[in-house]
Design a protein around this motif. Structure first.
Motif, PDB file in Angstrom:
ATOM      1  N   VAL A  33       0.805  -1.220   0.000  1.00 22.20           N
ATOM      2  CA  VAL A  33       0.000   0.000   0.000  1.00 22.20           C
ATOM      3  C   VAL A  33       0.842   1.276   0.000  1.00 22.20           C
ATOM      4  O   VAL A  33       0.472   2.255  -0.637  1.00 22.20           O
ATOM      5  CB  VAL A  33      -0.953  -0.012   1.221  1.00 22.20           C
ATOM      6  N   GLU A  34       1.951   1.269   0.689  1.00 26.13           N
ATOM      7  CA  GLU A  34       2.707   2.514   0.901  1.00 26.13           C
ATOM      8  C   GLU A  34       3.109   3.235  -0.385  1.00 26.13           C
ATOM      9  O   GLU A  34       2.881   4.441  -0.496  1.00 26.13           O
ATOM     10  CB  GLU A  34       3.930   2.270   1.786  1.00 26.13           C
ATOM     11  N   PRO A  35       3.686   2.568  -1.385  1.00 28.02           N
ATOM     12  CA  PRO A  35       4.049   3.316  -2.601  1.00 28.02           C
ATOM     13  C   PRO A  35       2.823   3.910  -3.299  1.00 28.02           C
ATOM     14  O   PRO A  35       2.884   5.013  -3.833  1.00 28.02           O
ATOM     15  CB  PRO A  35       4.718   2.267  -3.496  1.00 28.02           C
ATOM     16  N   ILE A  36       1.726   3.191  -3.258  1.00 28.00           N
ATOM     17  CA  ILE A  36       0.491   3.672  -3.882  1.00 28.00           C
ATOM     18  C   ILE A  36      -0.059   4.850  -3.085  1.00 28.00           C
ATOM     19  O   ILE A  36      -0.474   5.861  -3.645  1.00 28.00           O
ATOM     20  CB  ILE A  36      -0.525   2.529  -3.985  1.00 28.00           C
ATOM     21  N   ARG A  37      -0.046   4.734  -1.755  1.00 24.88           N
ATOM     22  CA  ARG A  37      -0.516   5.822  -0.898  1.00 24.88           C
ATOM     23  C   ARG A  37       0.277   7.080  -1.166  1.00 24.88           C
ATOM     24  O   ARG A  37      -0.261   8.162  -1.341  1.00 24.88           O
ATOM     25  CB  ARG A  37      -0.386   5.438   0.586  1.00 24.88           C
ATOM     26  N   HIS A  38       1.585   6.924  -1.226  1.00 25.39           N
ATOM     27  CA  HIS A  38       2.453   8.084  -1.433  1.00 25.39           C
ATOM     28  C   HIS A  38       2.167   8.747  -2.782  1.00 25.39           C
ATOM     29  O   HIS A  38       2.007   9.962  -2.873  1.00 25.39           O
ATOM     30  CB  HIS A  38       3.917   7.672  -1.338  1.00 25.39           C
ATOM     31  N   GLN A  39       2.080   7.958  -3.830  1.00 25.31           N
ATOM     32  CA  GLN A  39       1.868   8.494  -5.169  1.00 25.31           C
ATOM     33  C   GLN A  39       0.483   9.113  -5.313  1.00 25.31           C
ATOM     34  O   GLN A  39       0.342  10.243  -5.781  1.00 25.31           O
ATOM     35  CB  GLN A  39       2.049   7.398  -6.216  1.00 25.31           C
ATOM     36  N   LEU A  40      -0.544   8.406  -4.909  1.00 26.61           N
ATOM     37  CA  LEU A  40      -1.906   8.879  -5.134  1.00 26.61           C
ATOM     38  C   LEU A  40      -2.304  10.027  -4.215  1.00 26.61           C
ATOM     39  O   LEU A  40      -2.871  11.018  -4.664  1.00 26.61           O
ATOM     40  CB  LEU A  40      -2.899   7.725  -4.970  1.00 26.61           C
ATOM     41  N   LEU A  41      -2.030   9.889  -2.936  1.00 22.17           N
ATOM     42  CA  LEU A  41      -2.486  10.909  -2.005  1.00 22.17           C
ATOM     43  C   LEU A  41      -1.611  12.155  -2.018  1.00 22.17           C
ATOM     44  O   LEU A  41      -2.068  13.233  -1.656  1.00 22.17           O
ATOM     45  CB  LEU A  41      -2.605  10.336  -0.595  1.00 22.17           C
ATOM     46  N   SER A  42      -0.375  12.020  -2.444  1.00 23.66           N
ATOM     47  CA  SER A  42       0.493  13.198  -2.534  1.00 23.66           C
ATOM     48  C   SER A  42       0.132  14.056  -3.738  1.00 23.66           C
ATOM     49  O   SER A  42       0.420  15.251  -3.758  1.00 23.66           O
ATOM     50  CB  SER A  42       1.956  12.778  -2.648  1.00 23.66           C
ATOM     51  N   ASN A  43      -0.486  13.452  -4.735  1.00 28.31           N
ATOM     52  CA  ASN A  43      -0.742  14.161  -5.979  1.00 28.31           C
ATOM     53  C   ASN A  43      -2.215  14.496  -6.229  1.00 28.31           C
ATOM     54  O   ASN A  43      -2.527  15.068  -7.258  1.00 28.31           O
ATOM     55  CB  ASN A  43      -0.209  13.346  -7.165  1.00 28.31           C
ATOM     56  N   CYS A  44      -3.106  14.120  -5.329  1.00 31.30           N
ATOM     57  CA  CYS A  44      -4.515  14.426  -5.604  1.00 31.30           C
ATOM     58  C   CYS A  44      -4.770  15.909  -5.335  1.00 31.30           C
ATOM     59  O   CYS A  44      -4.390  16.445  -4.302  1.00 31.30           O
ATOM     60  CB  CYS A  44      -5.462  13.521  -4.830  1.00 31.30           C
ATOM     61  N   ALA A  45      -5.384  16.565  -6.309  1.00 32.48           N
ATOM     62  CA  ALA A  45      -5.587  18.016  -6.227  1.00 32.48           C
ATOM     63  C   ALA A  45      -7.007  18.382  -5.797  1.00 32.48           C
ATOM     64  O   ALA A  45      -7.232  19.476  -5.315  1.00 32.48           O
ATOM     65  CB  ALA A  45      -5.278  18.651  -7.580  1.00 32.48           C
ATOM     66  N   THR A  46      -7.936  17.471  -5.968  1.00 31.02           N
ATOM     67  CA  THR A  46      -9.321  17.752  -5.606  1.00 31.02           C
ATOM     68  C   THR A  46      -9.819  16.694  -4.635  1.00 31.02           C
ATOM     69  O   THR A  46      -9.232  15.613  -4.528  1.00 31.02           O
ATOM     70  CB  THR A  46     -10.232  17.750  -6.850  1.00 31.02           C
ATOM     71  N   SER A  47     -10.910  16.993  -3.971  1.00 29.03           N
ATOM     72  CA  SER A  47     -11.476  16.000  -3.050  1.00 29.03           C
ATOM     73  C   SER A  47     -11.925  14.762  -3.813  1.00 29.03           C
ATOM     74  O   SER A  47     -11.820  13.648  -3.312  1.00 29.03           O
ATOM     75  CB  SER A  47     -12.628  16.595  -2.238  1.00 29.03           C
ATOM     76  N   HIS A  48     -12.392  14.934  -5.034  1.00 30.62           N
ATOM     77  CA  HIS A  48     -12.802  13.791  -5.851  1.00 30.62           C
ATOM     78  C   HIS A  48     -11.607  12.876  -6.141  1.00 30.62           C
ATOM     79  O   HIS A  48     -11.701  11.649  -6.007  1.00 30.62           O
ATOM     80  CB  HIS A  48     -13.433  14.270  -7.162  1.00 30.62           C
ATOM     81  N   GLU A  49     -10.480  13.464  -6.514  1.00 31.70           N
ATOM     82  CA  GLU A  49      -9.277  12.668  -6.780  1.00 31.70           C
ATOM     83  C   GLU A  49      -8.814  11.948  -5.519  1.00 31.70           C
ATOM     84  O   GLU A  49      -8.393  10.792  -5.583  1.00 31.70           O
ATOM     85  CB  GLU A  49      -8.155  13.557  -7.310  1.00 31.70           C
ATOM     86  N   CYS A  50      -8.895  12.606  -4.379  1.00 35.45           N
ATOM     87  CA  CYS A  50      -8.488  11.974  -3.128  1.00 35.45           C
ATOM     88  C   CYS A  50      -9.419  10.831  -2.754  1.00 35.45           C
ATOM     89  O   CYS A  50      -8.967   9.801  -2.267  1.00 35.45           O
ATOM     90  CB  CYS A  50      -8.417  13.007  -2.003  1.00 35.45           C
ATOM     91  N   ARG A  51     -10.713  10.991  -2.993  1.00 37.97           N
ATOM     92  CA  ARG A  51     -11.658   9.893  -2.734  1.00 37.97           C
ATOM     93  C   ARG A  51     -11.359   8.703  -3.633  1.00 37.97           C
ATOM     94  O   ARG A  51     -11.418   7.552  -3.205  1.00 37.97           O
ATOM     95  CB  ARG A  51     -13.101  10.362  -2.925  1.00 37.97           C
ATOM     96  N   LEU A  52     -11.042   8.957  -4.902  1.00 35.15           N
ATOM     97  CA  LEU A  52     -10.690   7.864  -5.815  1.00 35.15           C
ATOM     98  C   LEU A  52      -9.424   7.157  -5.348  1.00 35.15           C
ATOM     99  O   LEU A  52      -9.320   5.925  -5.424  1.00 35.15           O
ATOM    100  CB  LEU A  52     -10.509   8.401  -7.241  1.00 35.15           C
ATOM    101  N   ALA A  53      -8.467   7.922  -4.859  1.00 29.67           N
ATOM    102  CA  ALA A  53      -7.218   7.336  -4.360  1.00 29.67           C
ATOM    103  C   ALA A  53      -7.496   6.444  -3.158  1.00 29.67           C
ATOM    104  O   ALA A  53      -6.986   5.319  -3.078  1.00 29.67           O
ATOM    105  CB  ALA A  53      -6.229   8.442  -3.986  1.00 29.67           C
ATOM    106  N   THR A  54      -8.295   6.914  -2.224  1.00 30.50           N
ATOM    107  CA  THR A  54      -8.581   6.093  -1.045  1.00 30.50           C
ATOM    108  C   THR A  54      -9.391   4.862  -1.418  1.00 30.50           C
ATOM    109  O   THR A  54      -9.230   3.813  -0.801  1.00 30.50           O
ATOM    110  CB  THR A  54      -9.298   6.896   0.061  1.00 30.50           C
ATOM    111  N   GLU A  55     -10.219   4.945  -2.448  1.00 28.67           N
ATOM    112  CA  GLU A  55     -10.964   3.767  -2.904  1.00 28.67           C
ATOM    113  C   GLU A  55     -10.010   2.724  -3.483  1.00 28.67           C
ATOM    114  O   GLU A  55     -10.180   1.524  -3.268  1.00 28.67           O
ATOM    115  CB  GLU A  55     -12.026   4.158  -3.927  1.00 28.67           C
ATOM    116  N   GLN A  56      -8.988   3.165  -4.195  1.00 30.01           N
ATOM    117  CA  GLN A  56      -7.997   2.218  -4.720  1.00 30.01           C
ATOM    118  C   GLN A  56      -7.250   1.535  -3.578  1.00 30.01           C
ATOM    119  O   GLN A  56      -6.997   0.330  -3.631  1.00 30.01           O
ATOM    120  CB  GLN A  56      -7.018   2.930  -5.642  1.00 30.01           C
ATOM    121  N   LEU A  57      -6.911   2.291  -2.549  1.00 25.49           N
ATOM    122  CA  LEU A  57      -6.237   1.703  -1.396  1.00 25.49           C
ATOM    123  C   LEU A  57      -7.164   0.734  -0.670  1.00 25.49           C
ATOM    124  O   LEU A  57      -6.737  -0.326  -0.219  1.00 25.49           O
ATOM    125  CB  LEU A  57      -5.750   2.801  -0.452  1.00 25.49           C
ATOM    126  N   ARG A  58      -8.433   1.084  -0.561  1.00 25.25           N
ATOM    127  CA  ARG A  58      -9.419   0.213   0.086  1.00 25.25           C
ATOM    128  C   ARG A  58      -9.462  -1.153  -0.607  1.00 25.25           C
ATOM    129  O   ARG A  58      -9.515  -2.191   0.041  1.00 25.25           O
ATOM    130  CB  ARG A  58     -10.791   0.874   0.049  1.00 25.25           C
TER     131      ARG A  58
END
Length: 91
Positions: A33-58
Motif C-alpha cells: 500500500v505505501e508506494p500507492i498511498r504516497h503516489q496517489l495521495l500526494s498528488n490528488c488536487a481535488t477532493s474527488h481525486e483523493c476519494r478515488l485514491a482512497t478507494e484504490q487503497l481500500r
C-alpha cells in the motif's frame, strides 16, 4: 501470569508511520500500500481525486485477511469491532 499486549503497533515504511492493530500480517499489506498511498495521495488536487485514491487503497486492504476484517462487516471479529474505524484515516 497476564501478558499485556498493546492494541496497536506503529510501522514506519519509507518515512510514513502507520498505526495498525497489533496483529501479524500488517507489514506485508503496508509494503504493498505505501508506494500507492504516497503516489496517489500526494498528488490528488481535488477532493474527488483523493476519494478515488482512497478507494484504490481500500481495494488493496480488502485483499488481505488481516486488513479486510476492518472494512467488511461480515468478516469482523469481536476483536476487530473493538477497534475504532479511524485506523484507516489518512494523515
Amino acid at each position: 501470569m497476564n501478558e499485556c499486549h498493546p492494541l496497536h503497533k506503529k510501522i514506519v515504511i519509507h518515512g510514513h508511520e502507520w498505526t495498525v492493530p497489533n496483529e501479524p500480517g500488517w507489514e506485508e499489506v503496508l509494503r504493498v500500500v505505501e508506494p500507492i498511498r504516497h503516489q496517489l495521495l500526494s498528488n490528488c488536487a481535488t477532493s474527488h481525486e483523493c476519494r478515488l485514491a482512497t478507494e484504490q487503497l481500500r481495494k488493496i486492504f480488502l485483499q488481505y485477511p488481516v486488513s479486510s476484517k476492518y472494512y467488511d462487516d461480515s468478516k469482523q471479529t469481536d476483536k476487530a469491532k473493538d477497534y475504532p474505524n479511524s485506523i484507516f484515516k489518512w494523515g
